[in-house]
Design a protein around this motif. Structure first.
Motif, short mmCIF file in Angstrom:
data_model
loop_
_atom_site.label_atom_id
_atom_site.label_comp_id
_atom_site.label_asym_id
_atom_site.label_seq_id
_atom_site.Cartn_x
_atom_site.Cartn_y
_atom_site.Cartn_z
N ASN A 43 61.15 -20.56 6.50
CA ASN A 43 60.23 -20.70 7.46
C ASN A 43 61.11 -20.06 8.93
O ASN A 43 60.53 -20.28 10.61
CB ASN A 43 58.92 -22.00 7.69
CG ASN A 43 59.74 -23.18 7.91
OD1 ASN A 43 61.22 -23.25 8.27
ND2 ASN A 43 59.37 -23.94 7.75
N GLY A 44 62.51 -20.20 8.94
CA GLY A 44 62.90 -20.21 9.44
C GLY A 44 63.81 -21.05 10.94
O GLY A 44 64.34 -21.15 11.83
N PHE A 45 63.26 -22.05 10.39
CA PHE A 45 63.65 -23.80 10.69
C PHE A 45 63.92 -24.34 9.59
O PHE A 45 65.25 -24.36 9.53
CB PHE A 45 63.15 -24.53 11.12
CG PHE A 45 62.72 -23.54 12.46
CD1 PHE A 45 63.20 -24.21 13.21
CD2 PHE A 45 61.47 -22.85 12.71
CE1 PHE A 45 62.68 -23.49 15.25
CE2 PHE A 45 61.09 -22.65 14.00
CZ PHE A 45 61.61 -22.84 15.09
N GLY A 46 63.43 -25.11 8.54
CA GLY A 46 63.63 -26.08 7.44
C GLY A 46 64.64 -25.52 6.32
O GLY A 46 65.48 -24.48 6.47
N LYS A 47 64.47 -26.12 5.10
CA LYS A 47 65.15 -25.84 4.02
C LYS A 47 64.83 -24.47 3.83
O LYS A 47 63.30 -23.67 3.29
CB LYS A 47 64.56 -26.83 2.85
CG LYS A 47 65.24 -27.46 1.79
CD LYS A 47 64.66 -28.87 1.49
CE LYS A 47 63.30 -28.07 0.42
NZ LYS A 47 62.58 -29.62 -0.15
N PHE A 256 57.49 -14.59 13.64
CA PHE A 256 57.67 -15.23 15.09
C PHE A 256 55.91 -15.92 15.10
O PHE A 256 55.89 -16.63 15.57
CB PHE A 256 57.74 -14.40 15.71
CG PHE A 256 59.26 -13.97 15.83
CD1 PHE A 256 60.33 -15.09 16.47
CD2 PHE A 256 59.79 -12.52 15.10
CE1 PHE A 256 61.38 -13.95 16.07
CE2 PHE A 256 61.12 -12.48 15.74
CZ PHE A 256 61.14 -12.99 15.25
N ASP B 72 60.05 -18.87 22.15
CA ASP B 72 61.69 -17.94 21.49
C ASP B 72 62.83 -18.45 21.90
O ASP B 72 63.82 -18.34 21.63
CB ASP B 72 61.30 -16.93 22.38
CG ASP B 72 60.43 -16.12 21.42
OD1 ASP B 72 60.06 -16.38 20.36
OD2 ASP B 72 59.62 -14.92 22.29
N ARG B 75 64.03 -21.84 19.85
CA ARG B 75 64.14 -21.84 18.36
C ARG B 75 65.71 -22.18 18.14
O ARG B 75 66.24 -22.76 17.56
CB ARG B 75 63.43 -20.95 18.00
CG ARG B 75 63.70 -20.90 16.52
CD ARG B 75 61.89 -19.59 16.72
NE ARG B 75 62.28 -18.91 14.97
CZ ARG B 75 61.41 -18.32 14.24
NH1 ARG B 75 60.45 -18.57 14.75
NH2 ARG B 75 61.91 -17.54 12.81
N LEU B 79 67.93 -24.60 16.89
CA LEU B 79 69.22 -24.23 15.19
C LEU B 79 70.38 -24.60 15.53
O LEU B 79 71.09 -24.63 14.61
CB LEU B 79 68.70 -23.00 14.53
CG LEU B 79 67.43 -23.22 14.48
CD1 LEU B 79 66.52 -21.27 14.07
CD2 LEU B 79 67.23 -23.16 12.68
N TYR B 98 59.58 -28.02 12.54
CA TYR B 98 60.75 -28.69 13.50
C TYR B 98 60.97 -29.94 12.72
O TYR B 98 62.44 -30.51 12.84
CB TYR B 98 60.48 -28.65 15.18
CG TYR B 98 60.33 -27.61 16.03
CD1 TYR B 98 60.69 -26.70 15.72
CD2 TYR B 98 60.04 -27.44 17.12
CE1 TYR B 98 61.18 -25.46 16.18
CE2 TYR B 98 59.18 -26.81 18.08
CZ TYR B 98 60.19 -25.61 17.69
OH TYR B 98 59.81 -23.92 18.49
N ALA B 101 62.35 -29.95 9.51
CA ALA B 101 63.60 -28.78 9.65
C ALA B 101 64.95 -30.49 10.42
O ALA B 101 65.73 -30.31 10.71
CB ALA B 101 63.63 -27.71 10.49
N LEU B 103 64.75 -31.30 13.69
CA LEU B 103 65.54 -30.92 15.00
C LEU B 103 64.21 -31.59 15.64
O LEU B 103 64.87 -31.53 17.19
CB LEU B 103 64.72 -29.51 14.84
CG LEU B 103 65.60 -28.44 14.01
CD1 LEU B 103 64.92 -27.21 13.70
CD2 LEU B 103 66.90 -28.55 14.11
#
Lengths: 292, 445
Positions: A43-47, A256, B72, B75, B79, B98, B101, B103
């Motif tokens: 998803n762009g961040f997580g696992k 996005f 944008d 992010r 990361l 977030y 993850a 974060l």
């Protein structure tokens, strides 16, 4: 000094290395990563979970993707015809103009140097149902352009393409004009002696002689049509009802807005392969002896 | 001579070391906050929050960096393990990602330490709680209402509608006068559609049913939701309630539809409470007067009195990589602890930004506040405090089902799919989000 440092063949590589280095990290590495991501549900961040070919299966079921591919196809056809024909004719006519040619070249090229957002705002106002042409016609008692073509699903794609073509065709005029100036003047003189018409000279001398630059323009159009995004995004965001959705727009939305980065990478990979096929096709033509 | 040189050297060394340690020991801890940039809001925030905070504190130095498209820019920063101490996000669905993850930092210990649960409205506090811990705090709350041209209503003897029949009767009267019932448009902001969908879900299907669907006790394909969408389709496409028709609605932007409302081309404006500022400003230059009302209930299943949909317009969180989380929490607490200052700031911004969901009391309000604005703030607090609230899509929907609402609503309006097909796709995306554990918190009703 070590021999490899003074090897004349290696020196050019040393100068190329900074560019190659940047290219690797900015283009090649993300592209390779994208090839891997299309097999995941990231998803762009997580696992990152490996999902095999699930994204590809989903892609072939995705009605929006199919619609977007079709729209890209229509888009390419439009760009391969309308601006090319207009630019060829205008460029040819310009070669006959001795005084004030620079003025025309500037005028035609001007939309190309404007930022896409500026072009879009100009046309959005022109087609505005209240403040644009539609409002003006209404005041004259004429029901014309009372609805913005960007807001109707039957016309949205063509209206956006129109704006982009308006911005793009001046660029083609300049490159065709450059090609036409390379044509040997004696060919036209010989044709004049033979009594050839202007159209015959255009058809039998100009077109064949500018073929390499002409084919290059077609390649550029086909390749640039694949990632087309900005005009669609600014003017319609792919709407109404996905009627102007193109593949890059769908990719953006998945990556996005919906946070389906793995799936968006799958769309990106398909675009990459499509461009690869186009480039391969023209490379094949070149190997077969075509002047492309 | 050598002894003299040694003395000078020792003195110089002592001076340098003292200066170094003094600076290190007494230097203020710097807290950096990345905030969504807005030309109107930025100077007010800088003066009344940043400068005021720094004037009151020697131990912490707050620096706010105003960023375009914060979503944008934050992010890649998060990361890469860098970024600011505090950052803004558009809402809870982003915080969920977030948080998954790792974060964002859990604020639970600071919430307990500073008593944030008591300072914030209950629903607003709960919107930032994931797996039992607080991760974000709403910066602003909003709801959907409608503004109306009071003068126009009085001139024509129109009264405010209370049910579907009255809404449709009023719309017919307004159209008979050559005006549009509502002004609105989606140019420049396609998600405008979700405002309308949320309105119909909460006033037709009703907040109890929406709540059950959010927590998975009901299906989005149940008749009340499908009927809500069908009613919205009818009002938009067949009846042309918004700015005269679908195509005009698609063509109008923010300035256009606000202009249409103040110029009497439309009698009402159904919009979020962020519309207070521009409505008040526009009508100040007009001879007409304006007022607002809660959205009428369109079906008895939605309850017997108007409800207010809950929405947070942006949140603040602390970066998991922050080296100064205690100082960051202190900054947040400083803001939450002074209701009058928050009201003063949001008042300068027309209550369209920085309206934090705090327990305001009568004494917190500026005596010069517009009574219509004050009525909203108090009525909203009373209604939501007594559990009479609904849910907006942009606060309580995960990303994928949320985008589906505003992207695919156009497909229903275009007649390419039916309302039932639309809701079937919605249910599919909700099932997937539930399976992926991507749901955002919904406080117990």
């Amino acid at each position: 000094m070590p021999k490899f440092l003074t090897n004349i063949n290696a020196i050019s590589w040393y100068f190329l290395m900074p560019v190659l280095f940047i290219h690797f990290f900015v283009i090649a590495f993300p592209s390779i990563l994208s090839l891997l991501l299309c097999l995941t549900d990231w998803n762009g961040f997580g696992k990152i979970n490996y999902v095999g070919l699930e994204n590809f299966e989903e892609l072939f079921r995705d009605r929006i993707f199919k619609k977007a591919v079709y729209h890209n196809f229509i888009w390419t056809i439009m760009f391969l015809t309308i601006p090319v024909i207009v630019a060829l004719i205008i460029a040819y006519l310009l070669t006959g103009i001795k005084r004030g040619q620079l003025f025309y070249r500037l005028v035609y090229f001007f939309p190309y140097i404007l930022a896409s957002i500026v072009n879009c705002l100009i046309w959005r106002y022109i087609f505005h149902p209240k403040h644009g042409l539609g409002g003006w016609f209404e005041n004259q008692g004429i029901d014309f352009l009372s609805k913005s073509p960007f807001a109707m699903k039957e016309t949205a794609l063509y209206a956006v393409a129109w704006v982009d073509m308006w911005h793009f065709w001046g660029f083609l005029v300049i490159i065709y004009l450059t090609g036409m100036y390379q044509v040997d003047e004696s060919l036209y003189e010989a044709a004049d002696i033979e009594g050839a018409t202007k159209f015959q000279k255009f058809r039998y001398i100009t077109i064949p002689m500018i073929r390499p630059i002409f084919i290059l323009s077609l390649i550029i159009i086909i390749i640039w049509s694949v990632p087309t995004f900005d005009y669609v995004y600014i003017l319609t965001m792919g709407g109404p009802a996905y009627s102007s959705e193109v593949v890059a727009n769908h990719l953006y939305s998945q990556a996005f807005q919906r946070m389906n980065v793995g799936y968006a990478s799958t769309i990106g990979v398909m675009m990459f392969f499509y461009v690869g096929i186009i480039v391969g096709f023209f490379a094949l033509l070149r190997r077969l002896g075509w002047e492309v | 001579m050598e002894g003299m040189m040694n003395k000078i050297f020792n003195f110089f060394l002592s001076f340098v070391l003292t200066a170094f340690f003094a600076t290190s020991t007494f230097a203020a801890t710097k807290v950096v906050w990345w905030m969504e940039s807005d030309a109107t809001t930025d100077p007010v925030v800088q003066e009344f929050f940043v400068d005021a905070f720094n004037a009151e504190h020697d131990d912490i130095e707050l620096e706010v960096v105003f960023k375009e498209d914060i979503n944008d820019t934050i992010r890649p920063a998060l990361l890469s393990g860098s970024g600011p101490d505090i950052f803004d996000t558009p809402g809870a669905s982003y915080i969920k990602i977030y948080q998954d993850a790792g974060l964002v930092k859990s604020l639970q210990e600071y919430a307990d330490q500073y008593g944030w649960q008591d300072k914030l409205l209950e629903w607003a506090y709960n919107s930032g709680v994931f797996n039992g811990e607080l991760y974000s705090i709403p910066k602003n709350y909003e709801t959907m209402i409608y503004f109306y041209n009071k003068t126009l209503f009085e001139e024509n003897g129109w009264s405010l509608p209370n049910n579907l029949e009255e809404v449709e009767a009023l719309a017919a009267k307004i159209k008979a006068k050559g005006m549009n019932p509502y002004a609105y448009g989606s140019t420049g902001w396609q998600p405008t559609h979700e405002h309308l969908v949320g309105n119909y879900f909460n006033t037709y299907a009703g907040p109890d049913n929406v709540y059950k669907a959010l927590i998975g006790e009901k299906k989005w394909t149940d008749p009340e939701f499908v009927e809500s969408i069908e009613l919205l389709r009818k009002h938009m496409v067949d009846d042309g309630y918004w700015s005269g028709g679908l195509e005009t609605y698609y063509s109008l932007g923010w300035d256009d539809f606000n202009g249409e409302f103040v110029n009497r081309e439309s009698a009402m404006l159904m919009i979020g409470t962020w519309g207070f500022n521009v409505t008040a400003t526009n009508f100040a230059e007009s001879s007409d007067d304006w007022d607002w009302a809660a959205l009428p209930i369109l079906h008895p299943q939605a309850g017997d009195r108007p409800n207010y949909q809950l929405a947070t317009g942006g949140t603040m969180s602390v970066n998991a990589a922050s080296k100064n989380p205690e100082a960051a929490a202190k900054v947040i607490d400083w803001i939450l602890s002074d209701r009058a200052r928050v009201l003063s700031v949001t008042g300068q911004l027309g209550y369209g930004a920085w309206l934090m969901p705090l327990h305001y009391e009568d004494s917190d309000f500026d005596p010069n506040i517009d009574p219509r604005q004050k009525r909203f703030l108090t009525e909203f607090a009373e209604a939501t405090g007594s559990g009479n609230y609904g849910y907006t899509t942009w606060t309580f929907y995960p990303n994928d089902p949320g985008v589906h609402i505003w992207k695919d609503m156009e497909v229903v309006w275009a007649g390419d799919i039916t309302p039932l097909e639309f809701m079937e796709e919605s249910q599919r995306l909700w099932d997937k989000a539930r399976e992926d554990d991507a749901l955002v918190p919904v406080g117990k009703r």
